[in-house]
Write a protein that holds these residues in place. Structure first.
Motif, PDB file in Angstrom:
ATOM      1  N   ALA A 207       0.805  -1.222   0.000  1.00  0.00           N
ATOM      2  CA  ALA A 207       0.000   0.000   0.000  1.00  0.00           C
ATOM      3  C   ALA A 207       0.837   1.271   0.000  1.00  0.00           C
ATOM      4  CB  ALA A 207      -0.920   0.003   1.225  1.00  0.00           C
ATOM      5  N   TYR A 208       2.144   1.154  -0.163  1.00  0.00           N
ATOM      6  CA  TYR A 208       3.030   2.309   0.005  1.00  0.00           C
ATOM      7  C   TYR A 208       2.580   3.518  -0.819  1.00  0.00           C
ATOM      8  CZ  TYR A 208       7.097   5.317  -0.656  1.00  0.00           C
ATOM      9  OH  TYR A 208       7.912   6.403  -0.745  1.00  0.00           O
ATOM     10  N   GLY A 209       2.337   3.339  -2.107  1.00  0.00           N
ATOM     11  CA  GLY A 209       2.006   4.469  -2.975  1.00  0.00           C
ATOM     12  C   GLY A 209       0.718   5.154  -2.574  1.00  0.00           C
ATOM     13  N   SER A 210      -0.316   4.391  -2.301  1.00  0.00           N
ATOM     14  CA  SER A 210      -1.602   4.993  -1.936  1.00  0.00           C
ATOM     15  C   SER A 210      -1.539   5.649  -0.563  1.00  0.00           C
ATOM     16  CB  SER A 210      -2.719   3.943  -1.987  1.00  0.00           C
ATOM     17  OG  SER A 210      -2.461   2.869  -1.096  1.00  0.00           O
ATOM     18  N   VAL A 211      -0.763   5.078   0.355  1.00  0.00           N
ATOM     19  CA  VAL A 211      -0.613   5.695   1.672  1.00  0.00           C
ATOM     20  C   VAL A 211       0.097   7.040   1.548  1.00  0.00           C
ATOM     21  CG1 VAL A 211       0.547   5.509   3.912  1.00  0.00           C
ATOM     22  CG2 VAL A 211      -0.707   3.552   2.996  1.00  0.00           C
TER      23      VAL A 211
ATOM     24  N   ARG B 271       0.062   9.076  -0.958  1.00  0.00           N
ATOM     25  CA  ARG B 271      -0.899  10.041  -1.509  1.00  0.00           C
ATOM     26  C   ARG B 271      -1.856  10.544  -0.443  1.00  0.00           C
ATOM     27  NH1 ARG B 271      -6.010   9.503  -3.048  1.00  0.00           N
ATOM     28  NH2 ARG B 271      -5.930   7.224  -2.949  1.00  0.00           N
ATOM     29  N   ARG B 272      -2.374   9.636   0.366  1.00  0.00           N
ATOM     30  CA  ARG B 272      -3.325  10.026   1.405  1.00  0.00           C
ATOM     31  C   ARG B 272      -2.661  10.889   2.480  1.00  0.00           C
ATOM     32  NH1 ARG B 272      -7.823   7.018   2.394  1.00  0.00           N
ATOM     33  NH2 ARG B 272      -8.183   8.600   3.989  1.00  0.00           N
TER      34      ARG B 272
ATOM     35  N   GLN C  63      -0.194  12.939   1.978  1.00  0.00           N
ATOM     36  CA  GLN C  63      -0.045  14.260   1.369  1.00  0.00           C
ATOM     37  C   GLN C  63      -1.358  15.024   1.409  1.00  0.00           C
ATOM     38  OE1 GLN C  63       1.490  12.913  -2.396  1.00  0.00           O
ATOM     39  NE2 GLN C  63       3.628  13.289  -1.817  1.00  0.00           N
ATOM     40  N   GLU C  64      -2.469  14.311   1.230  1.00  0.00           N
ATOM     41  CA  GLU C  64      -3.780  14.957   1.317  1.00  0.00           C
ATOM     42  C   GLU C  64      -4.073  15.464   2.725  1.00  0.00           C
ATOM     43  OE1 GLU C  64      -6.456  11.988  -0.112  1.00  0.00           O
ATOM     44  OE2 GLU C  64      -5.932  12.304  -2.228  1.00  0.00           O
TER      45      GLU C  64
ATOM     46  N   ILE D 160      -6.134   5.454   7.391  1.00  0.00           N
ATOM     47  CA  ILE D 160      -5.712   5.235   6.004  1.00  0.00           C
ATOM     48  C   ILE D 160      -5.487   3.743   5.776  1.00  0.00           C
ATOM     49  CG2 ILE D 160      -3.927   5.706   4.286  1.00  0.00           C
ATOM     50  CD1 ILE D 160      -3.392   8.353   5.750  1.00  0.00           C
TER      51      ILE D 160
ATOM     52  N   GLY E  80      -3.875   0.488   4.790  1.00  0.00           N
ATOM     53  CA  GLY E  80      -2.463   0.184   4.551  1.00  0.00           C
ATOM     54  C   GLY E  80      -1.551   0.669   5.656  1.00  0.00           C
TER      55      GLY E  80
END
Length: 223
Positions: free
Chosen positions: A143-147, A149-150, A152-153, A199, A201
């Motif tokens: 889940a590294y990439g999606s985590v 992104r979240r 950063q949000e 989040i 992941g």
């Protein structure tokens, strides 16, 4: 000449170890200040015939406990602990903290949650008016990439923690990645702790803001 920071850590560790009573099951954190407590516990086991069990929060702690002669057990056998001894990277006046410089914060939070009392040992340099250190976050590698992104949000600046004496990312004892995420001054530690944990992941983060009622902070060199 002795290092005053080292001496403060030793003092805090010894005072925490002296809180342990015969028959207790004790959570053992990770880091240099806790290792002074473990050294003292080993001395008490030999000199006082102290009977205790320890639950280690990392492979490093387990190895050090064996070196000091501290018998080990697990949360499976002892799901409720009498107390846990651990360090911290930052502690604010409300006893909220950021932990995880040693990448053991997920197991440390599990052990602290299982304990009746959470004893935090620090030197005075770890006391802050408000939490602002980067927050260590343990993440499922998938889940590294999606985590990222979240995070950063949420307003964070996530950075993969990389090894010092090896190439590539730091891998926790649980087999996961560790992200260090800067948020600047943390106005609402409990809220941020919850938001990060929500989040998918994320397996755990280094903000400890929900166990202050059972937390005792020992500052080395200060009575």
């Amino acid at each position: 000449m002795s290092d005053p920071v080292v001496e403060a850590k030793r003092d805090a560790g010894i005072r925490a170890a002296d809180m342990v009573k015969d028959g207790m099951v004790v959570g053992l954190g990770t880091g240099s200040t806790v290792f002074f407590a473990m050294e003292r516990l080993g001395e008490r086991i030999r000199s006082e015939n102290l009977h205790i069990f320890g639950v280690p929060t990392s492979n490093q702690t387990a190895m050090r406990a064996e070196e000091y002669g501290i018998p080990l057990t697990t949360l499976t056998l002892h799901p409720k602990l009498d107390l846990a001894i651990d360090g911290a990277d930052q502690v604010d006046p409300k006893k909220r903290m950021i932990k995880g410089r040693g990448a053991a914060h997920l197991r440390e939070k599990v052990v602290a949650d299982a304990a009746n009392q959470f004893v935090v040992v620090i030197d005075a340099g770890k006391e802050v008016a408000g939490l602002d250190a980067a927050v260590p976050i343990e993440v499922l590698p998938f889940a590294y990439g999606s985590v990222v992104r979240r995070l950063q949000e949420l307003g964070g600046e996530p950075v993969m923690r990389n090894g010092v004496k090896k190439d590539g990312p730091v891998i926790s004892d649980n087999g996961n990645y560790v992200i260090d995420c800067a948020f600047g001054a943390v106005a609402d530690p409990a809220g941020l702790e919850t938001a990060i944990n929500a989040i998918p992941g994320v397996l755990g983060n280094g903000i400890f803001a929900r166990m202050t009622e059972k937390t005792v902070v020992i500052v080395g060199g200060r009575k």
